[in-house]
Write a protein that holds these residues in place. Structure first.
Motif, short mmCIF file in Angstrom:
data_model
loop_
_atom_site.label_atom_id
_atom_site.label_comp_id
_atom_site.label_asym_id
_atom_site.label_seq_id
_atom_site.Cartn_x
_atom_site.Cartn_y
_atom_site.Cartn_z
N VAL A 33 0.98 -1.12 -0.06
CA VAL A 33 -0.08 0.24 0.16
C VAL A 33 0.69 1.33 0.09
N LEU A 34 1.99 1.24 0.67
CA LEU A 34 2.91 2.37 0.66
C LEU A 34 3.74 2.21 -0.66
N THR A 35 4.40 1.15 -0.84
CA THR A 35 5.36 1.25 -1.89
C THR A 35 4.83 1.15 -3.20
N SER A 36 3.72 0.74 -3.58
CA SER A 36 3.08 0.92 -4.76
C SER A 36 2.88 2.33 -5.28
N TYR A 37 2.28 3.26 -4.41
CA TYR A 37 2.13 4.61 -4.51
C TYR A 37 3.38 5.34 -4.84
N ILE A 38 4.56 5.17 -4.13
CA ILE A 38 5.75 5.61 -4.37
C ILE A 38 6.40 5.23 -5.74
N VAL A 39 6.19 3.83 -5.98
CA VAL A 39 6.77 3.57 -7.27
C VAL A 39 6.38 4.14 -8.39
N ALA A 40 4.71 3.96 -8.42
CA ALA A 40 4.04 4.73 -9.42
C ALA A 40 4.33 6.03 -9.63
N SER A 41 4.63 6.79 -8.58
CA SER A 41 4.93 8.21 -8.38
C SER A 41 6.19 8.55 -9.21
N ALA A 42 7.34 7.43 -8.84
CA ALA A 42 8.71 7.33 -9.25
C ALA A 42 8.64 7.32 -10.66
N ILE A 43 7.87 6.25 -11.27
CA ILE A 43 7.75 6.13 -12.72
C ILE A 43 7.17 7.26 -13.45
N MET A 44 6.57 7.69 -12.97
CA MET A 44 5.61 9.12 -13.86
C MET A 44 6.13 10.30 -13.64
N THR A 45 7.19 10.50 -13.07
CA THR A 45 7.73 11.86 -12.63
C THR A 45 8.57 12.14 -13.83
N PRO A 46 9.37 11.37 -14.25
CA PRO A 46 10.37 11.88 -15.47
C PRO A 46 9.18 12.38 -16.81
N PRO A 47 8.17 12.03 -17.17
CA PRO A 47 7.47 12.17 -18.21
C PRO A 47 6.96 13.71 -17.94
N THR A 48 7.03 14.10 -16.87
CA THR A 48 6.12 15.54 -16.45
C THR A 48 6.68 16.45 -17.45
N GLY A 49 7.80 16.88 -17.63
CA GLY A 49 8.23 18.01 -18.66
C GLY A 49 7.82 17.83 -20.13
N TYR A 50 8.00 16.78 -20.45
CA TYR A 50 7.25 16.45 -21.89
C TYR A 50 5.81 16.67 -22.01
N LEU A 51 5.03 16.18 -20.87
CA LEU A 51 3.50 16.21 -20.79
C LEU A 51 3.28 17.84 -20.63
N ALA A 52 3.91 18.36 -19.91
CA ALA A 52 3.71 19.94 -19.51
C ALA A 52 4.01 20.69 -21.10
N ARG A 53 5.00 20.40 -21.59
CA ARG A 53 5.09 21.12 -22.86
C ARG A 53 3.97 20.81 -23.79
N ARG A 54 3.62 19.20 -23.84
CA ARG A 54 2.58 19.03 -24.94
C ARG A 54 1.38 19.83 -24.71
N PHE A 55 0.81 19.60 -23.44
CA PHE A 55 -0.74 19.86 -23.14
C PHE A 55 -0.90 21.16 -22.55
N GLY A 56 0.45 21.77 -22.02
CA GLY A 56 0.25 23.02 -21.20
C GLY A 56 0.44 22.58 -19.58
N ARG A 57 1.20 23.43 -18.95
CA ARG A 57 1.32 23.35 -17.65
C ARG A 57 0.07 23.05 -16.73
N LYS A 58 -0.80 24.23 -17.01
CA LYS A 58 -2.11 24.25 -16.13
C LYS A 58 -2.97 23.24 -16.47
N GLN A 59 -3.24 22.93 -17.70
CA GLN A 59 -4.03 21.53 -18.22
C GLN A 59 -3.50 20.40 -17.51
#
Length: 509
Positions: free
Chosen positions: A53-79
């Motif tokens: 219950v603890l580690t699944s949350y942190i692992v998913a967060s770790a995996i999805m953190t690096p694409p943040t820059g790409y997603l913000a550029r493509r869709f807009g930071r606010k969106q």
């Protein structure tokens, strides 16, 4: 770098919304800690399984953190920010209604995936909202939310579990999420979109597979007898192979997912290593403490949370203090002081017993929180101080990734060691239980521990188990102390930022 318009007259409201979303995300890394025993019984899970219950949350967060820059550029930071907040709240509601271990682990994975971009976007928005001369203060505010949230999580989780039910540790996100969503919608400016850059699917997939397989290996290793199990061997091979393919692809691809050539910078290497170790100490300690207080010391869930709360006071005071000192003192000395404080308090914790006083737990927690607060901002500053401007986006994504992975792997390793050492210690202590041992003829020995009755043997075995678990916890605290001591010499390899350190970069620039 993409920069949104300044905050203008709504600067205070923007800051409030940003910090609300940040605290909501990082709070959920530990808010469920004190509720784990209640969840374990409700969901019919073992101690090893409930840690997912603890580690699944942190692992998913770790995996999805690096694409943040790409997603913000493509869709807009606010969106992206609005989508992340909405998804995070929806996943929180699903966690609250989960009826099985499998369901809550899946929903926690979704919660971590949606929440991954909240912290780096918040960092970017704070830098955009305030002028450069106030960036140090802005990063102190951001660091305050990132560091204090996990520390205050057990306190809030303890209160909600005691007064209502463990499911309310997830339902509590609904009102805060709605407030953050409406504030972002009304006051946060949008950034330009750039849909010309592609996404490195293969690189992202290999990195995600490597992290996921490694986490599964650590989570299930103790249960499956480690490398005596074909499953653990397969997960280890998969993790190594995926990471190898990720590295080869990264160094050969034209537009890789993460540009690891930035690792030629010594400060970046040392910075991500230090934040990895710091996150290991912070989140592992917060994962170990609640069951120590509840299982061994018999604290009610609310009392356990209340005893841990003062740690946050120490961290808050340290963050405000270091924010004023960062431009006047060598950041390496500030971080060294923080690591020394952490090592000292962890050394004190290796002497804890099941009868340790609440006062001792509180004042060591305050000192440890104070030390952790002195590490985060100096390390963040020095990590990005010597990087070229075009490297900072990828480097910040790597920094956030290592922060999350450090916490996730730390919890898994400490939990596995706790379970293993408890069994070893029990066997070691039990071998002395024999009628030939003169200790069992001493008059001070409780009559209830008689070796001549089945009831006496049961009670004696319970006490041996209690002592074995206590020693196992102390072994974990010792390993975390060694981690802090190993991290300290790495500060010598960092180059100081000089009198005018560049502003911290973000993962969403």
């Amino acid at each position: 770098m993409m920069r949104a318009a300044g905050g203008g007259p709504h600067r205070g409201l923007i800051t409030a919304c940003i910090m609300l979303a940040t605290v909501m995300q990082v709070l959920d890394t530990t808010i469920a800690n004190v509720a784990l025993p209640h969840m374990q019984g409700s969901l019919s899970a073992t101690q090893d399984q409930i840690s997912w219950v603890l580690t699944s949350y942190i692992v998913a967060s770790a995996i999805m953190t690096p694409p943040t820059g790409y997603l913000a550029r493509r869709f807009g930071r606010k969106q992206l920010f609005l989508f992340a907040v909405a998804g995070f709240v929806a996943a929180s509601m699903l966690c609250g209604i989960a009826g099985s271990l499998v369901e809550i682990v899946i929903y926690r994975l979704l919660q971590g995936a949606f929440g991954a971009s909240l912290v780096p976007i918040a960092q970017a928005l704070l830098l955009d909202t305030y002028p450069r001369e106030r960036h140090g203060w802005a990063m102190a505010m951001w660091g305050l939310g990132v560091m204090v949230g996990p520390i205050l999580g057990p306190t809030l989780g303890g209160y909600l579990t005691d007064q209502y039910d463990w499911r309310w540790v997830f339902y509590i996100n609904l009102p805060f999420g709605i407030l953050a969503f409406l504030g972002i919608l009304a006051f946060v400016p949008e950034t330009p979109k750039d849909r010309t850059r592609g996404f490195d699917v293969f690189g992202f997939s290999m990195l995600s597979l490597a992290i996921g397989a490694l986490q599964m290996m650590l989570d299930r290793g103790e249960l499956k007898d480690w490398f005596g199990s074909p499953e653990i061997v397969a997960e280890a091979v998969l993790a190594l192979l995926a990471f190898y393919l990720f590295l080869v692809h990264t160094f050969t691809a034209e537009r890789p997912f993460i540009d690891l050539r930035a690792l030629a910078d010594r400060n970046l290497i040392m910075g991500v290593s230090l934040i990895f170790m710091t996150s290991t100490i912070l989140l592992s300690t917060m994962a170990l403490y609640p069951p120590f207080l509840q299982t061994l010391m018999g604290y009610p869930v609310l009392t356990a949370g209340t005893v841990l709360a003062p740690r946050g006071i120490g961290t808050m005071f340290a963050m405000f203090t270091v924010g004023r000192l960062i431009g006047r003192a060598d950041p390496r000395l500030l971080a060294l002081f923080g690591l020394a404080m952490c090592a000292f308090t962890l050394w004190l914790m290796t002497g804890f017993t099941a009868e340790v006083s609440q006062f001792t737990i509180v004042w060591t927690g305050v000192l440890q929180g104070f030390g952790l607060g002195f590490i985060f901002v100096p390390v963040s500053t020095m990590t990005f101080a010597t990087l070229a401007a075009h490297q900072r986006t990828e480097a910040a994504g790597l920094f956030s990734l290592m922060r999350n992975v450090g916490g996730s792997l730390g919890i898994s390793v400490m939990t596995a060691m706790l379970s293993h050492n408890q069994q070893v210690n029990h066997a070691s202590l039990a071998q002395h239980v024999t009628p030939l041992n003169p200790m069992f003829r001493e008059p001070y020995l409780p009559e209830a521990w008689s070796l001549e009755t089945s009831q006496g043997l049961v009670q004696l075995n319970d006490e041996i188990g209690r002592q074995a678990m206590t020693i196992a916890y102390l072994d974990d605290f010792m390993l975390l102390m060694i981690t802090a001591l190993v991290a300290a010499p790495m500060l010598l390899l960092l180059r100081g930022p000089g009198r005018t350190a560049p502003a911290l970069a973000t993962a969403s620039d």
